[in-house]
Design an enzyme around this catalytic site. Structure first.
Site, PDB file in Angstrom:
ATOM      1  CE  LYS A  39      48.106  37.995  17.211  1.00  0.00           C
ATOM      2  NZ  LYS A  39      47.256  39.051  16.614  1.00  0.00           N
ATOM      3  CE1 TYR A 271      39.701  40.294  50.154  1.00  0.00           C
ATOM      4  CE2 TYR A 271      40.242  39.508  47.939  1.00  0.00           C
ATOM      5  CZ  TYR A 271      40.640  39.888  49.217  1.00  0.00           C
ATOM      6  OH  TYR A 271      41.966  39.856  49.554  1.00  0.00           O
TER       7      TYR A 271
END
Length: 379
Positions: A39, A271
């Site tokens: 999956k 940042y």
């Protein structure tokens, strides 16, 4: 320039390691069959190549969450038994039945949609009834089990379905000795016994996931479903490393250094300037960011092997890039930065990143984005 150096980043997938993991897990499963769970694009490793390698190594089932994932395996030409379990009303039941996919049913609405679809295509649907033995997610509650079993048996009598499996899922198998494990096993045995007394004759009974396959042998029944262990990651780091379980990590994530530069002391990085250089130093720019699945939560903590040493992400992880402080060491643009791998070369592992981001290694490998090419080796 070689292909490896020319890529911005790459997730190298070692299919030989995956096959070895399958063989190890089969040995630990005793006489039970093994389902390779692929999956979420094989936990980020590439569903089709990994599924093919798992079948080559002796897996007899493939497992997916969504029907779309299962159908994609069939479209790629993969045979054998495929099961999918996460359905919503109106799902592609007809397509799944026509593609010879085993489907999971947790409630009457799903069984009725399967029966309708089987009638429309004129084929018998293969169904696994899922029991909620205590996880509290999908699955039928014990109080509702008699009604579901009775309707499934009635559907079998008409030829609409055949119940090929009875199954459930553990809540705490990664915590051996947790009281819920024995409690769930007891409930599962009771629910299986009820269904069989009502006339259900399943091919397989299954509840064991990766941690249960490794540590709860009494849970193996006829089939074990191995997901994260297939990819060489320990489902229970507190109990052992991959090597302790005879497994090898399959994915190595790396990038080519995009820029190297000298900066003065006190220079802010990324940042918010959460990191400033303590002295004159050398910075390396790694062109991977949270858009590629690098956890922003690992800002200032994520480990990276660059220029022969493990460094730490300096400042915030940005969308497309982050910086490491080489502390005066030198490297060149195009040099390899390894975020995680098996650890053979001293590089960090996915578990190291999980610790840095306060999550689990499952999430680290599964979240690597589509901008990062999967390069399958050992085919």
């Amino acid at each position: 320039m070689n292909e490896k150096a020319s890529l911005r980043a790459r997730a190298e997938i070692d299919l030989a390691a995956l096959r070895a993991n399958v063989r190890e897990l089969r040995a630990r499963a005793g006489g039970a069959q093994l389902m390779a769970v692929v999956k979420s694009d094989a936990y980020g490793h590439g569903a089709v190549p990994c599924a093919r390698a798992a079948l080559e190594a002796g897996a007899t089932w493939l497992g997916t969450a969504t029907p779309q994932e299962a159908l994609a395996l069939r479209e790629a030409g993969l045979g054998g038994r495929v099961m999918c379990w996460l359905w919503t009303p109106g799902g592609p039941w007809r397509e799944a039945i026509e593609a010879d996919i085993d489907v999971s049913v947790s409630g009457l609405w799903a069984l009725r949609e399967v029966v309708t679809a089987a009638g429309e295509v004129g084929r018998t649907a293969r169904v696994h009834l899922k029991a909620d033995t205590g996880l509290g997610r999908n699955g039928c509650q014990p109080a509702d089990w008699p009604e579901l079993v009775a309707e499934a048996r009635a559907a079998e009598e008409t030829g609409a379905v055949t119940v090929t499996g009875l199954w459930s899922h553990f809540a705490c198998a990664d915590e051996p000795g947790h009281p819920s494990i024995a409690a769930q096993l007891s409930v599962f045995r009771d629910m299986v016994a009820y269904a069989e007394k009502a006339g259900v004759e399943p091919e397989v009974r299954h509840i064991a996931n990766s941690p249960a396959t490794l540590t709860v042998p009494e849970s193996h029944f006829d089939l074990v479903r191995t997901g994260i262990a297939l990819y060489g990651i320990s489902p229970s780091p507190e109990l052992g490393t991959p090597a302790d379980f005879g497994l090898r990590p399959v994915m190595t994530l790396s990038a080519s250094v995009a820029l190297v530069k000298q900066v003065p002391a006190g220079h802010g990085i990324s940042y918010g300037h959460h990191y400033t250089t303590p002295s004159e130093t050398t910075l390396a720019l790694v062109p991977l960011g949270y858009a590629d699945g690098i956890p922003r939560h690992a800002s200032g903590r994520g480990p990276v092997l660059v220029a022969g040493r493990v460094r730490t992400v300096a400042g915030r992880v940005a969308m497309d890039q982050f910086v490491v402080d080489l502390e005066g060491d030198r490297t060149e643009p195009g040099a390899e930065a390894v975020l995680f791998g098996p650890g053979d070369r001293g590089e960090p592992t996915a578990e190291d990143w999980a610790v840095a981001a306060d999550t689990i290694a499952y999430e680290i490998v599964t979240r690597i984005g589509t901008r990062v090419p999967r390069v399958h080796v050992g085919a």
